[in-house]
Design an enzyme around this catalytic site. Sequence first.
Site, PDB file in Angstrom:
ATOM      1  N   LYS A   1      93.947   7.140 -11.023  1.00 30.32           N
ATOM      2  CA  LYS A   1      93.963   7.461 -12.450  1.00 30.32           C
ATOM      3  C   LYS A   1      93.985   8.991 -12.651  1.00 30.32           C
ATOM      4  O   LYS A   1      94.043   9.737 -11.685  1.00 30.32           O
ATOM      5  CB  LYS A   1      92.761   6.809 -13.137  1.00 30.32           C
ATOM      6  CG  LYS A   1      92.671   5.286 -12.910  1.00 30.32           C
ATOM      7  CD  LYS A   1      93.730   4.497 -13.662  1.00 30.32           C
ATOM      8  CE  LYS A   1      93.929   3.068 -13.189  1.00 30.32           C
ATOM      9  NZ  LYS A   1      92.816   2.153 -13.356  1.00 30.32           N
TER      10      LYS A   1
HETATM   11  C1  LIG Z   1      92.253   0.736 -13.406  1.00 27.88           C
HETATM   12  C2  LIG Z   1      92.247  -0.178 -14.564  1.00 27.88           C
HETATM   13  C3  LIG Z   1      91.112  -0.891 -14.982  1.00 27.88           C
HETATM   14  C4  LIG Z   1      89.853  -1.005 -14.185  1.00 27.88           C
HETATM   15  O1  LIG Z   1      89.310   0.151 -13.764  1.00 27.88           O
HETATM   16  P1  LIG Z   1      88.419   0.203 -12.427  1.00 27.88           P
HETATM   17  O2  LIG Z   1      87.775   1.545 -12.549  1.00 27.88           O
HETATM   18  O3  LIG Z   1      89.352   0.093 -11.263  1.00 27.88           O
HETATM   19  O4  LIG Z   1      87.436  -0.908 -12.470  1.00 27.88           O
HETATM   20  C5  LIG Z   1      91.186  -1.626 -16.155  1.00 27.88           C
HETATM   21  N1  LIG Z   1      92.309  -1.687 -16.871  1.00 27.88           N
HETATM   22  C6  LIG Z   1      93.423  -1.049 -16.488  1.00 27.88           C
HETATM   23  C7  LIG Z   1      94.648  -1.160 -17.335  1.00 27.88           C
HETATM   24  C8  LIG Z   1      93.442  -0.293 -15.307  1.00 27.88           C
HETATM   25  O5  LIG Z   1      94.569   0.310 -14.927  1.00 27.88           O
END
Ligand SMILES: *Cc1c(COP(=O)(O)O)cnc(C)c1O
Length: 390
Positions: free
Chosen positions: A189
């Site tokens: 991210k």
């Molecule tokens: C990465 C992601 C999540 C979850 O995040 P984590 O930190 O990996 O638990 C939820 N929704 C979307 C769209 C994501 O890309």
Amino acid sequence: MSNKPIRDSYLPYGRQWIDEEDIQAVVDVLRSDYLTTGPAVGKFEHAVASYVGTTYAVAFANGTAALHGACFAADVGEGDEVITTPMTFAASANCVLYQGGKPVFADIDSDTYNIDPSKIAEKITDRTKAIIPVDFTGQPADLEQIKELAKKHNLVVIEDAAHALGATYKGGKVGSISDMTMFSFHPVKHITSGEGGIITTNNEVYYQKLLQFRSHGVTRQSDQLIENQGPWYYEMQFLGYNYRMTDIQATLGTSQLKKINHFVDRRRKYVAMYNEAFKELEEINVPYQDANGNSSWHLYVIRLNLEKLTVSRREIFEALLEENIGVNVHYIPVHLQPYYKQLGYGYGTCPNAEKLYEEIITLPLFPAMTEEDVKDVIEAVNKVLNLYRK
Ligand SMILES: *Cc1c(COP(=O)(O)O)cnc(C)c1O
């Protein structure tokens, strides 16, 4: 055509960018008094809240836990319906199941790939409690129309902005628009804390519930206790979880957040290079951007025009992998996952998302890429299209 791949080394679709300053910050926290939730968590929460422009932020062990907390705070319970998009990671819907609620999938808009507000409207019933729009690839969903629907039907908007840290919508920062907004700090991210997530909100009631939920349902705040037996006393008032972020994670997150503008600028620069290189190609559609939003570009998703190609998405995907380009597919629609099929969901209910799924490929995009990497991807795409165009 030579069989030598465009690249000798594999280029992933996304990865973190950690510098010496990040490493030093984490080393320093390891020598400090706190490892788990201490002053660094509050500092990180404050930094994120002030970056997006909200009063409150509550950090969690990961983004999924944060979404679970938001569903709890929105009072999603047994039998309640929550509307979300199928074009997302499973966590956006799983958080509803954790609370005993029922995810309801509303189809996407075929241009933006975001949830279509008119499809949301069709799905609202008297059991609907909340809407979870996802800012797919970093492009804000149609937040104004979603907000209007929510207001009209008394629903809570929990925005899944895992892709959209740094994005804006009608000039406002994503994170400050919906009732609650979730960001994820997974390494692919925009910024990372290893694992990590956060909810931003301006609502004090949600804020208090989120704090308590992430720590077993326990409170020590004297104004919230049912009784007070002494200085040692705390109360567990509902069933919460251990979803706390550590000071180690938070310190990395704070150090990374200082670089968010630089990270987003580089993502935008590389997207401009891709768009320019692909604009004349009839075999692929570059991502459409709605004028209301300014994406922070978590992902660059191309859509194949299969009528112009002799093969399916699979062959194109595999050919790009052979060039050492780390392609991916975002996403397999959630309602088509075996677990969801077993719950009674399935094919035919969200035709736009189902069709899109057959035609998409995610190309590498991350700030630590170089311009040379971007050029390799462009060259590989051209090489593969030359092989398979009609
Ligand atoms: C990465 C992601 C999540 C979850 O995040 P984590 O930190 O990996 O638990 C939820 N929704 C979307 C769209 C994501 O890309």
